[in-house]
Design a protein around this motif. Structure first.
Motif, PDB file in Angstrom:
ATOM      1  N   ALA A   1     -26.147  49.551 -20.728  1.00  0.00           N
ATOM      2  CA  ALA A   1     -25.479  48.609 -21.637  1.00  0.00           C
ATOM      3  C   ALA A   1     -24.511  49.345 -22.556  1.00  0.00           C
ATOM      4  O   ALA A   1     -24.731  50.504 -22.922  1.00  0.00           O
ATOM      5  CB  ALA A   1     -26.510  47.855 -22.453  1.00  0.00           C
ATOM      6  N   ARG A   2     -23.456  48.641 -22.933  1.00  0.00           N
ATOM      7  CA  ARG A   2     -22.494  49.220 -23.887  1.00  0.00           C
ATOM      8  C   ARG A   2     -22.947  48.965 -25.327  1.00  0.00           C
ATOM      9  O   ARG A   2     -22.897  49.857 -26.163  1.00  0.00           O
ATOM     10  CB  ARG A   2     -21.102  48.622 -23.667  1.00  0.00           C
ATOM     11  N   THR A   3     -23.342  47.710 -25.584  1.00  0.00           N
ATOM     12  CA  THR A   3     -23.742  47.379 -26.951  1.00  0.00           C
ATOM     13  C   THR A   3     -25.127  46.729 -27.036  1.00  0.00           C
ATOM     14  O   THR A   3     -25.799  46.876 -28.056  1.00  0.00           O
ATOM     15  CB  THR A   3     -22.724  46.410 -27.588  1.00  0.00           C
ATOM     16  N   GLY A   4     -25.533  45.986 -26.027  1.00  0.00           N
ATOM     17  CA  GLY A   4     -26.811  45.306 -26.168  1.00  0.00           C
ATOM     18  C   GLY A   4     -27.360  44.726 -24.877  1.00  0.00           C
ATOM     19  O   GLY A   4     -26.676  44.641 -23.857  1.00  0.00           O
ATOM     20  N   VAL A   5     -28.624  44.311 -24.956  1.00  0.00           N
ATOM     21  CA  VAL A   5     -29.358  43.700 -23.847  1.00  0.00           C
ATOM     22  C   VAL A   5     -29.908  42.366 -24.335  1.00  0.00           C
ATOM     23  O   VAL A   5     -30.421  42.276 -25.462  1.00  0.00           O
ATOM     24  CB  VAL A   5     -30.510  44.608 -23.369  1.00  0.00           C
ATOM     25  N   ALA A   6     -29.782  41.334 -23.498  1.00  0.00           N
ATOM     26  CA  ALA A   6     -30.305  40.002 -23.827  1.00  0.00           C
ATOM     27  C   ALA A   6     -31.414  39.638 -22.848  1.00  0.00           C
ATOM     28  O   ALA A   6     -31.267  39.810 -21.632  1.00  0.00           O
ATOM     29  CB  ALA A   6     -29.193  38.959 -23.773  1.00  0.00           C
ATOM     30  N   ILE A   7     -32.526  39.171 -23.389  1.00  0.00           N
ATOM     31  CA  ILE A   7     -33.664  38.766 -22.554  1.00  0.00           C
ATOM     32  C   ILE A   7     -33.922  37.290 -22.818  1.00  0.00           C
ATOM     33  O   ILE A   7     -34.169  36.892 -23.966  1.00  0.00           O
ATOM     34  CB  ILE A   7     -34.927  39.585 -22.881  1.00  0.00           C
TER      35      ILE A   7
ATOM     36  N   GLY B   1     -40.443  25.148 -13.337  1.00  0.00           N
ATOM     37  CA  GLY B   1     -41.539  24.565 -12.575  1.00  0.00           C
ATOM     38  C   GLY B   1     -42.840  25.268 -12.927  1.00  0.00           C
ATOM     39  O   GLY B   1     -43.233  25.371 -14.091  1.00  0.00           O
ATOM     40  N   ARG B   2     -43.530  25.782 -11.905  1.00  0.00           N
ATOM     41  CA  ARG B   2     -44.768  26.526 -12.103  1.00  0.00           C
ATOM     42  C   ARG B   2     -44.516  27.995 -12.381  1.00  0.00           C
ATOM     43  O   ARG B   2     -45.454  28.758 -12.562  1.00  0.00           O
ATOM     44  CB  ARG B   2     -45.668  26.397 -10.865  1.00  0.00           C
ATOM     45  N   MET B   3     -43.260  28.396 -12.391  1.00  0.00           N
ATOM     46  CA  MET B   3     -42.905  29.796 -12.596  1.00  0.00           C
ATOM     47  C   MET B   3     -42.287  29.989 -13.976  1.00  0.00           C
ATOM     48  O   MET B   3     -41.818  29.050 -14.616  1.00  0.00           O
ATOM     49  CB  MET B   3     -41.920  30.256 -11.515  1.00  0.00           C
ATOM     50  N   LEU B   4     -42.304  31.248 -14.421  1.00  0.00           N
ATOM     51  CA  LEU B   4     -41.629  31.624 -15.654  1.00  0.00           C
ATOM     52  C   LEU B   4     -40.501  32.577 -15.284  1.00  0.00           C
ATOM     53  O   LEU B   4     -40.726  33.569 -14.574  1.00  0.00           O
ATOM     54  CB  LEU B   4     -42.605  32.292 -16.621  1.00  0.00           C
ATOM     55  N   ARG B   5     -39.297  32.250 -15.725  1.00  0.00           N
ATOM     56  CA  ARG B   5     -38.122  33.027 -15.342  1.00  0.00           C
ATOM     57  C   ARG B   5     -37.695  33.936 -16.490  1.00  0.00           C
ATOM     58  O   ARG B   5     -37.505  33.502 -17.617  1.00  0.00           O
ATOM     59  CB  ARG B   5     -36.972  32.068 -14.982  1.00  0.00           C
ATOM     60  N   PHE B   6     -37.562  35.234 -16.162  1.00  0.00           N
ATOM     61  CA  PHE B   6     -37.097  36.241 -17.111  1.00  0.00           C
ATOM     62  C   PHE B   6     -35.714  36.714 -16.661  1.00  0.00           C
ATOM     63  O   PHE B   6     -35.561  37.168 -15.516  1.00  0.00           O
ATOM     64  CB  PHE B   6     -38.035  37.454 -17.153  1.00  0.00           C
ATOM     65  N   GLU B   7     -34.738  36.585 -17.526  1.00  0.00           N
ATOM     66  CA  GLU B   7     -33.399  37.092 -17.214  1.00  0.00           C
ATOM     67  C   GLU B   7     -33.057  38.218 -18.195  1.00  0.00           C
ATOM     68  O   GLU B   7     -32.978  38.004 -19.400  1.00  0.00           O
ATOM     69  CB  GLU B   7     -32.354  35.984 -17.315  1.00  0.00           C
ATOM     70  N   VAL B   8     -32.885  39.421 -17.635  1.00  0.00           N
ATOM     71  CA  VAL B   8     -32.531  40.592 -18.436  1.00  0.00           C
ATOM     72  C   VAL B   8     -31.084  40.937 -18.102  1.00  0.00           C
ATOM     73  O   VAL B   8     -30.777  41.351 -16.987  1.00  0.00           O
ATOM     74  CB  VAL B   8     -33.465  41.778 -18.121  1.00  0.00           C
ATOM     75  N   SER B   9     -30.178  40.748 -19.063  1.00  0.00           N
ATOM     76  CA  SER B   9     -28.757  40.962 -18.809  1.00  0.00           C
ATOM     77  C   SER B   9     -28.199  41.967 -19.811  1.00  0.00           C
ATOM     78  O   SER B   9     -28.699  42.099 -20.926  1.00  0.00           O
ATOM     79  CB  SER B   9     -27.983  39.644 -18.898  1.00  0.00           C
ATOM     80  N   ASP B  10     -27.159  42.650 -19.380  1.00  0.00           N
ATOM     81  CA  ASP B  10     -26.513  43.640 -20.248  1.00  0.00           C
ATOM     82  C   ASP B  10     -25.004  43.475 -20.150  1.00  0.00           C
ATOM     83  O   ASP B  10     -24.495  42.705 -19.334  1.00  0.00           O
ATOM     84  CB  ASP B  10     -26.938  45.059 -19.846  1.00  0.00           C
ATOM     85  N   ASP B  11     -24.294  44.215 -20.978  1.00  0.00           N
ATOM     86  CA  ASP B  11     -22.825  44.168 -20.960  1.00  0.00           C
ATOM     87  C   ASP B  11     -22.242  45.469 -20.422  1.00  0.00           C
ATOM     88  O   ASP B  11     -21.151  45.878 -20.812  1.00  0.00           O
ATOM     89  CB  ASP B  11     -22.290  43.882 -22.367  1.00  0.00           C
TER      90      ASP B  11
END
Length: 431
Positions: A341-347, A353-363
């Protein structure tokens, strides 16, 4: 099932309505025909054996022929025609045997139109005499047949609609009641999946008991296969651990020692996986505190670069995965994002549905679309800079798949990499 039942009920009621309407029409028509045949028989008493008409007799019976507005009669003899002035235009049907008029001649149904264009229904009697054929007609407005049918159909349709509604409610209740054991079995399978129970309840209705037994057999087979796989991995890792440690000592100052260290890291990873409980009850991890600990640790690791790590909507979710596996899976993804990442990470954490979704994104620079599949292969490093071993994304994909989830790499909204992993949510109560 409900739609099929409702359709079948509607079709049956419509057929019943059509059949009842037909029966009512036939009954009313037969009643009118009997009155018309009585008129024919009455007029036939004025026809002599030689085909002549007795006018006196006709005047005597004419009062009985006036049954109401629209009722008409006519007599066609060889030498004379008498009857109602506005007698309608008619078409005769197929002849029938006459039941009245002393059994003389044949009677036929007739249909026609009055001068006003109204439909009429009637009967025609043909008498064969030595003086020639004599035909007697008697007609009545068709409305006197259709009106009683309409009057009877209105309450009939209301009754059929009520019956249809009652049958629909009965079918809905029956389906809901009949599917209740299936819903319980479905909930049992979901509880096995999220680790709340070890097996589904086999106290099911006779039709579903074999399915419950087969599901439990499948759970046992899967548990046995998982235990065997873990044992094999543990045996292999243990067999390799000592030779690799010896090789590391021999290559302590050799440039190739880094490769041996990578092998040792992989072996230790699989040894730790093999130590997990091999039972079919899955561990449960609360997401919010686990993410908070991971974010704190990784933020400290990258404190010199001023990388911010933000978590959105973690709330009080729980996932069916052990704390160590959760830390390893999400920790690899967050550390990988923070590394580039250059400046930050967003989670971002959201239910799916029956699942839990985790999205880990960076710049950061991200990964080209053509390279994303290869990036999750074990030991592959697309960027040779830094001290990574190339196992982070591969381990994350392996752990996600092992627990019934999946890992997907896409382009982030910030332009970097968005790693999305799904894990089954758990309804199991935790202390």
């Amino acid at each position: 099932m409900l739609a099929l039942s409702a359709t079948a009920t509607l079709v049956a009621l419509l057929l019943a309505g059509v059949i009842v309407a037909g029966i009512l029409g036939r009954v009313v028509t037969q009643g009118i025909d009997r009155r018309l045949d009585a008129q024919l028989a009455l007029i036939a008493t004025a026809v002599g054996k030689d085909g002549t008409l007795d006018r006196t007799r006709l005047r005597q019976v004419q009062g009985a022929l006036d049954a109401g507005p629209g009722w008409r009669w006519r007599v066609e003899a060889p030498a004379l025609e008498l009857g109602s002035e506005d007698f309608p235009q008619i078409e005769a049907g197929r002849p029938e045997h006459l039941t009245g008029a002393g059994g003389r001649g044949h009677v036929r149904p007739i249909e026609g139109l009055s001068r006003d264009g109204d439909a009429v229904h009637g009967r025609a009697l043909r008498l064969e005499t030595p003086g020639g054929a004599v035909t007697i007609f008697a007609t009545a407005p068709r409305d006197i047949i259709e009106r009683p049918v309409r009057d009877a159909l209105l309450p009939l349709l209301g009754m059929l609609a009520t019956i249809g509604a009652l049958l629909g409610l009965a079918a809905l209740s029956q389906i809901r009641l009949g599917l209740r054991p299936v819903r319980r079995l479905r909930d049992g399978v979901a509880a096995v999946r999220d680790g709340s129970i070890e097996r589904v309840d086999e106290a099911q209705p006779e039709e579903l008991r074999p399915l419950a037994e087969e599901l439990n057999a499948l759970v046992r087979d899967n548990a046995a296969a998982l235990a065997s796989a873990r044992a094999s991995a543990a045996n292999l890792a243990h067999a390799l651990k000592t030779p690799v440690a010896t090789l590391a000592l021999d290559l302590r100052d050799d440039p190739r020692a880094a490769q041996v260290e990578r092998i040792d890291t992989t072996i230790r990873h699989h040894l730790s996986r093999a130590r997990l409980d091999s039972s079919s009850i899955r561990a449960v991890t609360r997401v919010a505190p686990a993410l908070e600990a991971l974010v704190h640790t990784i933020s400290q690791l990258h404190a010199s670069r001023n990388i911010t790590v933000e978590v959105d909507s973690a709330r009080d979710y729980a996932v069916a995965i052990g704390p160590s596996d959760f830390d390893e899976l999400l920790g690899n993804l967050i550390d990988n994002a923070a590394r580039y990442a250059r400046t930050g990470v967003a989670i971002e954490v959201q239910p799916d549905g029956r699942m839990l979704r985790f999205e880990v994104s960076d710049d950061g620079p991200g990964i080209p679309a053509a390279e994303r599949d290869r990036a999750t292969a074990p030991g592959v490093r697309l960027d040779e800079r830094g001290d990574g071993h190339g196992f982070g994304l591969a381990i994350a994909r392996e752990l996600a798949a092992l627990h019934g989830g999946a890992l997907k790499l896409e382009e982030a909204a910030q332009g970097g990499l968005a790693a999305t992993v799904t894990l089954p949510m758990s309804k199991r109560t935790m202390p």
